[in-house]
Write a protein that holds these residues in place. Structure first.
Motif, mmCIF file in Angstrom:
data_model
loop_
_atom_site.group_PDB
_atom_site.id
_atom_site.type_symbol
_atom_site.label_atom_id
_atom_site.label_comp_id
_atom_site.label_asym_id
_atom_site.label_seq_id
_atom_site.Cartn_x
_atom_site.Cartn_y
_atom_site.Cartn_z
ATOM 1 N N GLY A 111 9.123 -12.550 4.746
ATOM 2 C CA GLY A 111 9.953 -13.440 3.941
ATOM 3 C C GLY A 111 10.492 -12.702 2.743
ATOM 4 N N ARG A 112 10.950 -13.435 1.787
ATOM 5 C CA ARG A 112 11.492 -12.798 0.591
ATOM 6 C C ARG A 112 10.368 -12.283 -0.290
ATOM 7 N N GLY A 113 9.478 -13.167 -0.700
ATOM 8 C CA GLY A 113 8.343 -12.747 -1.510
ATOM 9 C C GLY A 113 8.763 -12.247 -2.881
ATOM 10 N N ASN A 114 7.776 -11.959 -3.694
ATOM 11 C CA ASN A 114 7.997 -11.413 -5.029
ATOM 12 C C ASN A 114 7.720 -9.922 -4.972
ATOM 13 N N LEU A 115 8.768 -9.127 -5.152
ATOM 14 C CA LEU A 115 8.633 -7.681 -5.002
ATOM 15 C C LEU A 115 7.595 -7.114 -5.950
ATOM 16 N N LEU A 116 7.604 -7.556 -7.212
ATOM 17 C CA LEU A 116 6.665 -7.011 -8.188
ATOM 18 C C LEU A 116 5.229 -7.375 -7.827
ATOM 19 N N GLU A 117 5.002 -8.626 -7.435
ATOM 20 C CA GLU A 117 3.641 -9.052 -7.104
ATOM 21 C C GLU A 117 3.129 -8.341 -5.854
ATOM 22 N N LEU A 118 3.971 -8.238 -4.838
ATOM 23 C CA LEU A 118 3.535 -7.577 -3.612
ATOM 24 C C LEU A 118 3.369 -6.076 -3.823
ATOM 25 N N SER A 119 4.214 -5.483 -4.659
ATOM 26 C CA SER A 119 4.070 -4.056 -4.957
ATOM 27 C C SER A 119 2.752 -3.787 -5.668
ATOM 28 N N ALA A 120 2.366 -4.696 -6.573
ATOM 29 C CA ALA A 120 1.092 -4.534 -7.273
ATOM 30 C C ALA A 120 -0.089 -4.744 -6.338
ATOM 31 N N ALA A 121 0.075 -5.614 -5.348
ATOM 32 C CA ALA A 121 -1.025 -5.895 -4.427
ATOM 33 C C ALA A 121 -1.233 -4.766 -3.424
ATOM 34 N N ALA A 122 -0.164 -4.095 -3.026
ATOM 35 C CA ALA A 122 -0.280 -3.011 -2.051
ATOM 36 C C ALA A 122 -0.886 -1.774 -2.703
ATOM 37 N N SER A 123 -1.437 -0.912 -1.879
ATOM 38 C CA SER A 123 -1.944 0.356 -2.392
ATOM 39 C C SER A 123 -0.783 1.218 -2.871
ATOM 40 N N ALA A 127 -21.044 -4.054 6.729
ATOM 41 C CA ALA A 127 -19.973 -3.065 6.805
ATOM 42 C C ALA A 127 -20.563 -1.664 6.883
ATOM 43 N N ARG A 128 -19.888 -0.799 7.620
ATOM 44 C CA ARG A 128 -20.370 0.573 7.763
ATOM 45 C C ARG A 128 -20.124 1.351 6.481
ATOM 46 N N PRO A 129 -21.156 1.914 5.899
ATOM 47 C CA PRO A 129 -20.949 2.699 4.677
ATOM 48 C C PRO A 129 -20.304 4.040 4.990
ATOM 49 N N GLY A 130 -19.451 4.480 4.078
ATOM 50 C CA GLY A 130 -18.893 5.817 4.182
ATOM 51 C C GLY A 130 -17.723 5.970 5.127
ATOM 52 N N VAL A 131 -17.226 4.874 5.728
ATOM 53 C CA VAL A 131 -16.064 4.992 6.605
ATOM 54 C C VAL A 131 -14.853 4.388 5.901
ATOM 55 N N PRO A 132 -13.649 4.893 6.182
ATOM 56 C CA PRO A 132 -12.452 4.325 5.552
ATOM 57 C C PRO A 132 -12.259 2.860 5.946
ATOM 58 N N LYS A 133 -11.653 2.110 5.034
ATOM 59 C CA LYS A 133 -11.411 0.688 5.257
ATOM 60 C C LYS A 133 -9.942 0.388 4.968
ATOM 61 N N VAL A 134 -9.305 -0.339 5.877
ATOM 62 C CA VAL A 134 -7.877 -0.631 5.772
ATOM 63 C C VAL A 134 -7.654 -2.122 5.976
ATOM 64 N N LEU A 135 -6.794 -2.696 5.138
ATOM 65 C CA LEU A 135 -6.374 -4.091 5.267
ATOM 66 C C LEU A 135 -4.878 -4.119 5.541
ATOM 67 N N VAL A 136 -4.476 -4.819 6.595
ATOM 68 C CA VAL A 136 -3.061 -5.057 6.888
ATOM 69 C C VAL A 136 -2.814 -6.549 6.712
ATOM 70 N N TRP A 137 -2.080 -6.899 5.673
ATOM 71 C CA TRP A 137 -1.795 -8.302 5.355
ATOM 72 C C TRP A 137 -0.367 -8.609 5.785
ATOM 73 N N VAL A 138 -0.226 -9.537 6.729
ATOM 74 C CA VAL A 138 1.088 -9.967 7.192
ATOM 75 C C VAL A 138 1.351 -11.348 6.612
ATOM 76 N N THR A 139 2.424 -11.485 5.835
ATOM 77 C CA THR A 139 2.680 -12.699 5.079
ATOM 78 C C THR A 139 4.160 -13.037 5.105
ATOM 79 N N ASP A 140 4.456 -14.310 4.846
ATOM 80 C CA ASP A 140 5.856 -14.687 4.674
ATOM 81 C C ASP A 140 6.283 -14.542 3.219
ATOM 82 N N GLY A 141 5.371 -14.014 2.386
ATOM 83 C CA GLY A 141 5.734 -13.670 1.015
ATOM 84 C C GLY A 141 5.136 -14.531 -0.058
ATOM 85 N N GLY A 142 4.524 -15.662 0.284
ATOM 86 C CA GLY A 142 4.010 -16.555 -0.744
ATOM 87 C C GLY A 142 2.535 -16.842 -0.567
#
Length: 415
Positions: A171-183, A131-146
């Motif tokens: 999907g529906r997913g768990n709002l609290l869990e996904l909120s904690a997982a997101a930045s 991985a390149r040091p010193g550059v920003p890193k972004v993760l985009v996770w696309v999920t059905d919620g589970g």
């Protein structure tokens, strides 16, 4: 005609140079960073949903400034085991990445997202993996919620590496869990949207990704159990506005501390914090000259600083002994130890410095048959110290003995 011919030639040369520059790649001001798409490819997603998500990702990535020295993209499938469709650097244009995404096939299997996140950390985002040091890193996770396995711990490890996490839940997913997982803040990094309406968020999400790729990010350093220091690049000037800095425990968002700073400020230290606590920080640039978006950060203070425990005296000799102790808690905050010792009945005290990675030392130059007071002190980065004392005794030294008289006739013959 000659002047027009010369002008036409000059314009042709300028056009050729411009095209040559375009072929060399994006300008130096283009954002740099690594963008990972984590795609739910398990059996919990229908083939129709998978095709719609795949189309959305292609639409999302096509206009991005991908190329050498700019943005790089990678795609990892979530299934029973993680599967990498293409790594960073394999494709050097948005069109090539778009084609690769559209050609991706669904993997099926279980939804082991946590396993895929751990794979992403070890094989893609770690510097040891290229991985390149010193550059920003972004993760985009696309999920059905589970997810079939825990997501929280491996996601936090990625965020600890500085990865910005966006989540798109179809999907529906768990709002609290996904909120904690997101930045943080979750409202800017978490999207709930129907699979047929993904195109609605494409432009907004693309802009958020580009914003996250900008190197002008709020960051924390010198984290202790009761304080940390914030730093940010110059976003304003003294004449163009001011900053409002807010701090609140993540578990108590209403308990906010605020600090107003001048526009030429680039740092601030928060003190008197609770140990082992998550804090949410918001930096709000206020300006009437131009719009600058707020920046967010979550920082966890170190565990409470506890001094050394259970001093053990061993290997006692007439002129030396060994001192050991249980290491202080919060080892990342320990600068080192110093061991002070001196005779209980009076006399000069001596001091030995011990580095943070060790928890024992041998005291030399002691007097036989003497009681000593030994004090082990842990010095922390915060400036505080914690100490513990114990008594130790050296044994008596071997005394010289007079030779025993030999009986008559022993030890040799008489002359």
């Amino acid at each position: 005609m000659l002047p027009w011919t010369a002008l036409s030639l000059a314009l042709s040369l300028r056009l050729a140079l411009a095209r040559s520059g375009a072929e060399r790649g994006p300008p130096a001001s283009a954002p740099q960073g690594d963008l990972l798409f984590l795609l739910d490819s398990s059996a919990s997603v229908s083939h129709y949903e998978f095709s719609r998500v795949r189309e959305f990702l292609g639409q999302l990535v096509a206009p991005l400034p991908l190329g050498p020295g700019a943005l790089r993209a990678s795609l990892v499938h979530v299934g029973s085991r993680p599967y990498i469709e293409f790594p960073f650097g394999q494709h050097s244009s948005g069109a090539a990445v778009q084609d690769a995404i559209r050609a991706a096939a669904q993997r099926m299997g279980d939804t082991n997202t946590g396993l895929a996140l751990a794979y992403a950390k070890e094989q893609l985002f770690a510097e040891v993996a290229g991985a390149r040091p010193g550059v920003p890193k972004v993760l985009v996770w696309v999920t059905d919620g589970g997810s079939s396995d825990p997501v929280g711990p491996p996601m936090q490890e990625l965020k600890d590496l500085g990865v910005t996490v966006f989540i798109v839940s179809t999907g529906r997913g768990n709002l609290l869990e996904l909120s904690a997982a997101a930045s943080a803040p979750a409202e800017d990094h978490l999207h709930f949207v129907d699979v047929d309406d993904l195109h609605i968020i494409a432009r907004e999400l693309r802009g958020s990704i580009l914003d996250a790729m900008q190197p002008q990010q709020l960051r924390a350093s010198e984290v202790t159990s009761s304080s940390f220091r914030l730093a940010w690049p110059p976003l304003l000037t003294a004449d163009s506005g001011y900053y409002v800095l807010e701090l609140a425990p993540s578990a108590e968002p209403g308990n906010v501390r605020r600090q107003q700073l001048p526009g030429n400020a680039t740092g601030w230290a928060w003190v008197s914090l609770d140990p082992d606590t998550d804090y949410d920080v918001e930096l709000v640039p206020e300006s009437n000259v131009h719009l600058v978006r707020p920046q967010y950060l979550r920082v966890r203070t170190l565990p409470e600083e506890a001094g050394p425990e259970r001093i053990v005296i061993s290997h006692a000799r007439p002129r030396s002994l060994r001192v050991s102790w249980a290491p202080a808690l919060g080892p990342a905050a320990v600068l080192g130890y110093h061991v002070q010792f001196g005779p209980l009945l009076g006399g000069a005290a001596q001091r030995v410095e011990v580095p943070a990675g060790r928890n024992s030392t041998t005291l030399q130059g002691l007097a036989p048959g003497t009681a000593y007071l030994v004090t082990v002190t842990a010095a922390f980065r915060s400036g505080r110290e914690r100490a513990l004392s114990a008594k130790a005794c050296t044994p008596d030294g071997e005394r010289s003995r007079a030779p025993r008289p030999q009986p008559p006739g022993a030890g040799g013959r008489e002359p």
